[in-house]
Structures are given as structure tokens and as C-alpha cells.
Design a protein around this motif. Structure first.
Motif, mmCIF file in Angstrom:
data_model
loop_
_atom_site.group_PDB
_atom_site.id
_atom_site.type_symbol
_atom_site.label_atom_id
_atom_site.label_comp_id
_atom_site.label_asym_id
_atom_site.label_seq_id
_atom_site.Cartn_x
_atom_site.Cartn_y
_atom_site.Cartn_z
ATOM 1 N N THR A 7 0.707 -1.228 -0.178
ATOM 2 C CA THR A 7 0.057 -0.094 0.117
ATOM 3 C C THR A 7 0.876 1.224 -0.146
ATOM 4 O OG1 THR A 7 -1.801 -1.290 1.110
ATOM 5 C CG2 THR A 7 -1.937 1.152 1.394
ATOM 6 N N LEU A 8 1.877 1.161 0.846
ATOM 7 C CA LEU A 8 2.793 2.363 0.975
ATOM 8 C C LEU A 8 3.464 2.740 -0.530
ATOM 9 C CD1 LEU A 8 4.104 4.448 2.794
ATOM 10 C CD2 LEU A 8 6.043 2.734 3.226
ATOM 11 N N LEU A 9 3.900 1.416 -1.052
ATOM 12 C CA LEU A 9 4.627 1.540 -2.246
ATOM 13 C C LEU A 9 3.455 2.135 -3.465
ATOM 14 C CD1 LEU A 9 7.211 0.962 -3.761
ATOM 15 C CD2 LEU A 9 6.118 -1.356 -4.303
ATOM 16 N N GLY A 10 2.318 1.732 -3.441
ATOM 17 C CA GLY A 10 1.243 2.246 -4.238
ATOM 18 C C GLY A 10 1.176 3.783 -3.961
ATOM 19 N N ARG A 11 1.644 4.161 -2.963
ATOM 20 C CA ARG A 11 1.051 5.674 -2.820
ATOM 21 C C ARG A 11 2.235 6.503 -3.549
ATOM 22 N NH1 ARG A 11 1.031 7.327 3.236
ATOM 23 N NH2 ARG A 11 1.221 9.510 2.403
ATOM 24 N N CYS A 12 3.369 5.871 -3.881
ATOM 25 C CA CYS A 12 4.470 6.386 -4.438
ATOM 26 C C CYS A 12 4.724 6.124 -6.113
ATOM 27 C CB CYS A 12 5.643 6.155 -3.768
ATOM 28 S SG CYS A 12 6.125 6.393 -2.234
ATOM 29 N N TYR A 13 4.314 5.147 -6.505
ATOM 30 C CA TYR A 13 4.238 4.500 -7.833
ATOM 31 C C TYR A 13 3.125 3.928 -8.503
ATOM 32 C CZ TYR A 13 8.995 5.140 -6.159
ATOM 33 O OH TYR A 13 10.030 5.637 -5.599
ATOM 34 N N PRO A 90 21.932 20.932 -0.270
ATOM 35 C CA PRO A 90 20.724 20.152 -0.636
ATOM 36 C C PRO A 90 20.492 20.100 -2.030
ATOM 37 C CG PRO A 90 20.307 22.380 0.047
ATOM 38 C CD PRO A 90 21.756 22.140 0.257
ATOM 39 N N ILE A 91 20.051 18.768 -2.496
ATOM 40 C CA ILE A 91 19.604 18.795 -3.947
ATOM 41 C C ILE A 91 18.434 18.341 -4.270
ATOM 42 C CG2 ILE A 91 20.324 17.561 -6.264
ATOM 43 C CD1 ILE A 91 23.095 17.768 -5.163
ATOM 44 N N LEU A 92 17.708 18.969 -4.929
ATOM 45 C CA LEU A 92 16.202 18.580 -5.266
ATOM 46 C C LEU A 92 16.074 18.108 -6.705
ATOM 47 C CD1 LEU A 92 13.267 18.783 -3.911
ATOM 48 C CD2 LEU A 92 13.040 20.853 -5.065
ATOM 49 N N LEU A 93 15.794 16.803 -6.755
ATOM 50 C CA LEU A 93 15.663 16.242 -8.258
ATOM 51 C C LEU A 93 14.322 16.309 -8.797
ATOM 52 C CD1 LEU A 93 17.896 13.147 -7.764
ATOM 53 C CD2 LEU A 93 18.632 15.040 -9.001
ATOM 54 N N PRO A 94 14.208 17.105 -9.798
ATOM 55 C CA PRO A 94 12.764 17.304 -10.343
ATOM 56 C C PRO A 94 12.279 16.033 -11.064
ATOM 57 C CG PRO A 94 14.519 18.745 -11.371
ATOM 58 C CD PRO A 94 15.257 17.900 -10.742
ATOM 59 N N GLY A 95 11.106 15.689 -10.810
ATOM 60 C CA GLY A 95 10.162 14.555 -11.275
ATOM 61 C C GLY A 95 10.811 13.358 -10.795
ATOM 62 N N VAL A 96 11.391 13.247 -9.354
ATOM 63 C CA VAL A 96 11.807 12.068 -8.569
ATOM 64 C C VAL A 96 11.099 12.046 -7.580
ATOM 65 C CG1 VAL A 96 13.869 10.992 -7.646
ATOM 66 C CG2 VAL A 96 13.950 12.265 -9.723
ATOM 67 N N ARG A 97 10.353 10.870 -7.292
ATOM 68 C CA ARG A 97 9.563 10.354 -6.020
ATOM 69 C C ARG A 97 10.380 10.193 -4.900
ATOM 70 N NH1 ARG A 97 5.836 7.157 -10.020
ATOM 71 N NH2 ARG A 97 7.828 7.146 -11.144
ATOM 72 N N HIS A 98 9.993 8.953 -4.264
ATOM 73 C CA HIS A 98 10.636 8.676 -2.858
ATOM 74 C C HIS A 98 11.929 7.866 -3.026
ATOM 75 C CE1 HIS A 98 10.178 7.971 1.163
ATOM 76 N NE2 HIS A 98 10.356 6.799 1.099
ATOM 77 N N PHE A 99 12.321 7.331 -4.107
ATOM 78 C CA PHE A 99 13.452 6.536 -4.039
ATOM 79 C C PHE A 99 14.544 7.120 -5.237
ATOM 80 C CE2 PHE A 99 10.578 3.550 -2.177
ATOM 81 C CZ PHE A 99 11.281 3.207 -1.057
ATOM 82 N N PRO A 100 15.252 8.180 -5.103
ATOM 83 C CA PRO A 100 15.896 8.671 -5.872
ATOM 84 C C PRO A 100 16.958 7.676 -6.432
ATOM 85 C CG PRO A 100 16.156 9.736 -3.758
ATOM 86 C CD PRO A 100 15.107 8.871 -3.826
ATOM 87 N N MET A 101 17.753 6.879 -5.759
ATOM 88 C CA MET A 101 18.738 6.119 -6.071
ATOM 89 C C MET A 101 18.038 4.924 -7.135
ATOM 90 S SD MET A 101 16.847 5.146 -3.509
ATOM 91 C CE MET A 101 17.435 5.470 -1.781
ATOM 92 N N LEU A 102 16.843 4.771 -7.177
ATOM 93 C CA LEU A 102 16.195 3.834 -8.089
ATOM 94 C C LEU A 102 15.531 4.551 -9.235
ATOM 95 C CD1 LEU A 102 14.493 1.316 -5.492
ATOM 96 C CD2 LEU A 102 16.581 0.964 -6.818
ATOM 97 N N GLU A 103 15.282 5.764 -9.079
ATOM 98 C CA GLU A 103 14.628 6.246 -10.135
ATOM 99 C C GLU A 103 15.384 7.260 -11.262
ATOM 100 O OE1 GLU A 103 11.027 8.573 -8.928
ATOM 101 O OE2 GLU A 103 11.495 7.727 -6.841
ATOM 102 N N ASP A 104 16.388 7.793 -10.679
ATOM 103 C CA ASP A 104 17.117 8.746 -11.450
ATOM 104 C C ASP A 104 18.719 8.568 -11.640
ATOM 105 O OD1 ASP A 104 18.361 11.243 -12.302
ATOM 106 O OD2 ASP A 104 16.137 11.800 -12.336
ATOM 107 N N GLU A 105 19.453 8.480 -12.494
ATOM 108 C CA GLU A 105 20.838 8.153 -12.651
ATOM 109 C C GLU A 105 21.431 9.477 -12.193
ATOM 110 O OE1 GLU A 105 21.154 9.749 -17.293
ATOM 111 O OE2 GLU A 105 20.033 8.142 -16.716
#
Length: 134
Positions: A7-13, A90-105
Motif C-alpha cells: 500500500t505504501l509503495l502504491g502511494r509512490c508509484y 541540498p539537491i532537489l531532483l525534479p520529477g523524482v519521487r521517494h527513491f531517487p537512487m532507483l529512479e534517476d541516474e
């Protein structure tokens, strides 16, 4: 599969997101008691105080579309850098959700640059803030 974690994962993806399938592999292996214990013992004030007292450069990477934890407001960034002369980036990654290490190179580029560079000012990424403590 743990329903609370799913359920938690479903809130993010969405299930159609590539990263969803990758994360479901880990969700299936996770003991549901671990995140429950973490959530029960979490104290954001203690975490902020600990980060503030670290005597070393700090980089914080955050997805700007994280539905679980929105990006911290400016007063939090200010608290982390007050009374310190260390560099905080602090770095804000646009278009990235809860797991930046999995979503964005870009996450890996930032992490690698942070570990290899002696001058954090040389870390290049769009949509970044560079803050030197006052």
C-alpha cells in the motif's frame, strides 16, 4: 507480500512504472515489523539535531515529487546550516519521487561526485541549491 508495504509503495508509484516491479521484489523480502519499528521510533527532531552536529560536508538528495515526505522547507535547511562553517548541499531532483537512487541516474553522479570531490561547489546538477553555512 506485505499489504501495508505494498500500500505504501502504491502511494509512490503506479504498477506500470518500471521502478514498481523492482521495489516489489524488495517488498516481498521485507519483514513488515522492520518499517513499523522504524516508524514507531523515528524522531525527526533528533535526526535534524544529529545532522546539524555532523562536522563534515553534507549532501542531501530529495525527490521533488516525493508523496511520502515533501521537500523540507527553507527553515529546515537553515537550521541544518546555522552555527556551522561546513558545506551543506541540498539537491532537489525534479520529477523524482521517494527513491531517487532507483529512479534517476543523476543520484549516482551526485553521490560519486560527493565522494570524489574535495570542493562540493564543483558538483554539477540542474535545479540545485548550494548553501554555505553562515
Amino acid at each position: 507480500v506485505s499489504k501495508p508495504l505494498e500500500t505504501l509503495l502504491g502511494r509512490c508509484y503506479r504498477r506500470s512504472d518500471d521502478v514498481y516491479a523492482k521495489l516489489m521484489v524488495d517488498v516481498a523480502k521485507t519483514d513488515v515489523r522492520a518499517p513499523q519499528a522504524l516508524a514507531a521510533s523515528h524522531d525527526s527532531g533528533v535526526l535534524l539535531d544529529t545532522l546539524r552536529l555532523l562536522p563534515l560536508p553534507l549532501v542531501a538528495v530529495h525527490g521533488d515529487e516525493d508523496p511520502l515526505f515533501p521537500p523540507p522547507p527553507e527553515d529546515i535547511w537553515n537550521y541544518l546550516t546555522s552555527d556551522s562553517d561546513r558545506v551543506f548541499l541540498p539537491i532537489l531532483l525534479p520529477g523524482v519521487r521517494h527513491f531517487p537512487m532507483l529512479e534517476d541516474e543523476r543520484f549516482y553522479r551526485v553521490a560519486g561526485d560527493f565522494l570524489e570531490m574535495s570542493d562540493l561547489g564543483k558538483i554539477e546538477i540542474r535545479e540545485r541549491w548550494r548553501r554555505r553555512a553562515r
